[in-house]
Design a protein around this motif. Structure first.
Motif, PDB file in Angstrom:
ATOM      1  N   LEU A 204      30.746  42.260  45.559  1.00 39.63           N
ATOM      2  CA  LEU A 204      30.757  40.893  46.076  1.00 39.63           C
ATOM      3  C   LEU A 204      29.654  40.701  47.114  1.00 39.63           C
ATOM      4  CD1 LEU A 204      32.476  38.516  45.223  1.00 39.63           C
ATOM      5  CD2 LEU A 204      33.924  38.915  47.203  1.00 39.63           C
TER       6      LEU A 204
ATOM      7  N   PHE B  17      26.412  40.173  45.299  1.00 39.91           N
ATOM      8  CA  PHE B  17      26.400  38.830  44.726  1.00 39.91           C
ATOM      9  C   PHE B  17      25.999  37.799  45.772  1.00 39.91           C
ATOM     10  CE2 PHE B  17      28.393  34.784  43.669  1.00 39.91           C
ATOM     11  CZ  PHE B  17      27.959  34.595  42.370  1.00 39.91           C
ATOM     12  N   TYR B  18      26.640  37.818  46.946  1.00 40.82           N
ATOM     13  CA  TYR B  18      26.327  36.826  47.975  1.00 40.82           C
ATOM     14  C   TYR B  18      24.972  37.069  48.637  1.00 40.82           C
ATOM     15  CZ  TYR B  18      30.519  34.198  47.343  1.00 40.82           C
ATOM     16  OH  TYR B  18      31.479  33.393  46.789  1.00 40.82           O
TER      17      TYR B  18
ATOM     18  N   ASP C 222      32.165  33.159  41.809  1.00 41.69           N
ATOM     19  CA  ASP C 222      31.664  34.482  42.169  1.00 41.69           C
ATOM     20  C   ASP C 222      32.412  35.522  41.335  1.00 41.69           C
ATOM     21  OD1 ASP C 222      34.096  35.196  43.437  1.00 41.69           O
ATOM     22  OD2 ASP C 222      33.330  34.821  45.450  1.00 41.69           O
TER      23      ASP C 222
END
Length: 123
Positions: A16, A19-20, A111
């Motif tokens: 995660l 991803f961000y 996401d």
């Protein structure tokens, strides 16, 4: 009172976080393997935490990947450019570029944990 942070609870902090970092084009500050936070303007106030680290609040108080009530909003200069840039990174598109009833141009995607992300710009 000041809202300081939004925490996304996940079972895969590294995934995660990557991803961000890609979405925001900014680097997260890794405090440890179960907690990262963004301190720069592009994503300031976002933290990503391991599900197990929230057990201090009580058993079964939190659940990773189960959010259907929050949208993270990012204002960008050019929605269409972001849509093109993120084609290889985003696998779950909810809405391609579209002018919304209130005049903003926006894209919406999920996401890796299913949280909704909205990128918008004003003409």
């Amino acid at each position: 009172m000041t809202l300081k942070q939004t925490r996304l609870i996940t079972t895969d902090v590294a995934k995660l976080t990557r991803f961000y970092e890609n979405v925001s084009q900014s680097k997260a500050e890794v405090l440890n393997s179960s907690y990262v936070q963004f301190q720069n303007e592009a994503c300031k106030g976002l933290a990503i935490v391991e599900l197990t680290s929230t057990r201090a609040y009580g058993e079964d108080v939190t659940e990773a990947g189960a959010n259907r009530s929050v949208i993270l909003d990012f204002e960008v200069d050019n929605v269409d450019a972001e849509y093109e840039r993120l084609q290889e990174s985003v696998s779950d598109w909810v809405m391609p570029p579209k002018v919304m009833p209130w005049g903003a141009r926006a894209i919406v995607f999920r996401d890796p944990d299913g949280n909704l992300v909205n990128m918008y710009s004003h003409p």
